[in-house]
Design a protein around this motif. Structure first.
Motif, PDB file in Angstrom:
ATOM      1  N   THR A  90      48.826   9.488  -9.924  1.00 26.05           N
ATOM      2  CA  THR A  90      50.028   9.695  -9.253  1.00 26.05           C
ATOM      3  C   THR A  90      49.791   9.758  -7.842  1.00 26.05           C
ATOM      4  O   THR A  90      48.470  10.305  -7.346  1.00 26.05           O
ATOM      5  N   ARG A  91      50.618   9.870  -6.889  1.00 27.43           N
ATOM      6  CA  ARG A  91      50.611  10.066  -5.331  1.00 27.43           C
ATOM      7  C   ARG A  91      50.417  11.540  -5.200  1.00 27.43           C
ATOM      8  O   ARG A  91      50.864  12.364  -5.770  1.00 27.43           O
ATOM      9  N   ALA A  92      49.892  11.623  -3.977  1.00 27.25           N
ATOM     10  CA  ALA A  92      49.887  13.114  -3.353  1.00 27.25           C
ATOM     11  C   ALA A  92      50.955  13.518  -2.828  1.00 27.25           C
ATOM     12  O   ALA A  92      51.312  14.691  -2.561  1.00 27.25           O
ATOM     13  N   MET A  93      51.725  12.554  -2.164  1.00 27.20           N
ATOM     14  CA  MET A  93      52.729  12.736  -1.377  1.00 27.20           C
ATOM     15  C   MET A  93      54.156  13.366  -2.543  1.00 27.20           C
ATOM     16  O   MET A  93      54.662  12.987  -3.384  1.00 27.20           O
ATOM     17  N   PRO A  94      54.587  14.549  -1.970  1.00 26.29           N
ATOM     18  CA  PRO A  94      55.721  15.167  -2.636  1.00 26.29           C
ATOM     19  C   PRO A  94      57.012  14.225  -2.646  1.00 26.29           C
ATOM     20  O   PRO A  94      57.152  13.612  -1.361  1.00 26.29           O
ATOM     21  N   GLU A  95      57.856  14.264  -3.748  1.00 26.46           N
ATOM     22  CA  GLU A  95      58.758  13.265  -3.824  1.00 26.46           C
ATOM     23  C   GLU A  95      59.890  13.414  -3.045  1.00 26.46           C
ATOM     24  O   GLU A  95      60.593  12.607  -2.248  1.00 26.46           O
ATOM     25  N   ASP A  96      60.115  14.924  -2.530  1.00 30.93           N
ATOM     26  CA  ASP A  96      61.051  15.352  -1.842  1.00 30.93           C
ATOM     27  C   ASP A  96      60.856  14.813  -0.278  1.00 30.93           C
ATOM     28  O   ASP A  96      61.838  14.385   0.394  1.00 30.93           O
ATOM     29  N   ALA A  97      59.675  15.153  -0.034  1.00 29.58           N
ATOM     30  CA  ALA A  97      59.242  14.886   1.430  1.00 29.58           C
ATOM     31  C   ALA A  97      59.352  13.355   1.733  1.00 29.58           C
ATOM     32  O   ALA A  97      59.750  12.866   2.522  1.00 29.58           O
ATOM     33  N   ALA A  98      58.975  12.235   0.560  1.00 31.79           N
ATOM     34  CA  ALA A  98      58.969  11.121   0.705  1.00 31.79           C
ATOM     35  C   ALA A  98      60.296  10.457   1.037  1.00 31.79           C
ATOM     36  O   ALA A  98      60.697   9.670   1.733  1.00 31.79           O
ATOM     37  N   ALA A  99      61.328  11.179   0.165  1.00 27.45           N
ATOM     38  CA  ALA A  99      62.698  10.734   0.106  1.00 27.45           C
ATOM     39  C   ALA A  99      63.326  10.986   1.511  1.00 27.45           C
ATOM     40  O   ALA A  99      64.172  10.345   2.195  1.00 27.45           O
ATOM     41  N   GLY A 100      62.921  12.207   2.308  1.00 24.50           N
ATOM     42  CA  GLY A 100      63.210  12.487   3.502  1.00 24.50           C
ATOM     43  C   GLY A 100      62.722  11.658   4.745  1.00 24.50           C
ATOM     44  O   GLY A 100      63.300  11.288   5.604  1.00 24.50           O
ATOM     45  N   TRP A 101      61.409  11.376   4.467  1.00 26.30           N
ATOM     46  CA  TRP A 101      60.740  10.204   5.582  1.00 26.30           C
ATOM     47  C   TRP A 101      61.350   8.959   5.370  1.00 26.30           C
ATOM     48  O   TRP A 101      61.332   8.275   6.752  1.00 26.30           O
ATOM     49  N   PHE A 102      61.332   8.386   4.106  1.00 31.95           N
ATOM     50  CA  PHE A 102      61.654   7.032   3.991  1.00 31.95           C
ATOM     51  C   PHE A 102      63.009   6.687   3.472  1.00 31.95           C
ATOM     52  O   PHE A 102      63.442   5.465   3.272  1.00 31.95           O
TER      53      PHE A 102
END
Length: 244
Positions: A90-102
């Motif tokens: 699994t990735r270290a990046m939080p899903e909520d943060a990833a959705a906001g960035w990308f």
């Protein structure tokens, strides 16, 4: 519903292009028996892709065992998120943060080779080019308006579109002929193509880890069925001998 829309937005454009678009897909040099290539692909994936993309249906331990990597060596060099060797990737990046960035969370890539096809991925990773109008400064010939940065740029260098003037219907027009790196990457063009091939090889493996074993067993199953058919046919003739 939101996750479904994100999935469709990411996958359907690529499927359409792969199936009937104008972009030529290069043949990916896949070889699941090449353990060295799979090991290099795993290393590249963990270093350049795992920060955003997960493989939540694949375990580290299974990967290490199949690729001939000792658990201790794999844990030391291929695990960066603090997970145990028996955990899923699994990735270290939080899903909520990833959705906001990308705009949408980067998708899981465990089965991406089965969804997209290895030729699509191979061509896609070699088709980024500079486009200052895009949020990350790059676009992609296979997946136009892509929302993904060119994470392999340190290896390839800065890629730009190449055009040449050709005569069409009596007029000179510019025609796209390919993509060329400026040479600032750590790899030569041939080395970069091999690195991409290694990543795609690894993704092909994770899409169906038991593929080689299934093919090996499948051959024996077909032989068994062929032999069984002979006996079944002879038995049928014996049963129906008096009728015919």
């Amino acid at each position: 519903m939101k996750k479904l829309m994100c999935f469709l937005a990411f996958f359907l454009p690529g499927v359409a292009l792969a199936a009937g678009g104008s972009v030529h897909l290069d043949k990916a040099p896949i070889d699941l028996t090449d353990k060295a290539s799979l090991q290099r692909g795993a290393q590249l994936f963990m270093n350049y892709c795992l920060g955003c993309h997960s493989m939540k249906y694949q375990r580290y331990q299974r990967t290490f065992a199949d690729l001939g990597i000792p658990d201790e060596l794999g844990t030391e060099n291929l695990q960066f998120t603090g997970e145990k060797v028996a955990d899923y990737i699994t990735r270290a990046m939080p899903e909520d943060a990833a959705a906001g960035w990308f705009g949408a969370a980067p998708p899981d890539l465990t089965l991406v080779a089965r969804v997209r096809g290895e030729d699509w991925i191979y061509t896609y990773l070699r088709s980024f080019y500079v486009d200052e109008s895009r949020p990350f400064g790059v676009n992609n010939k296979v997946f136009p308006e892509v929302g993904m940065p060119h994470v392999l740029q340190p290896l390839q260098g800065t890629p730009t579109e190449m055009h040449e003037e050709v005569m069409v219907d009596g007029e000179m027009v510019e025609q796209y002929v390919g993509i060329k790196s400026d040479g600032t990457g750590s790899m030569s063009p041939d080395e970069y193509d091999q690195a991409v091939a290694d990543i795609v090889n690894f993704l092909e493996y994770t899409g169906e880890p038991a593929k080689l074993e299934s093919h090996r067993i499948g051959k024996w199953v077909l032989i068994f069925i062929a032999v069984l058919f002979v006996f079944v046919y002879l038995l049928k003739k014996e049963y129906w001998r008096e009728v015919h």
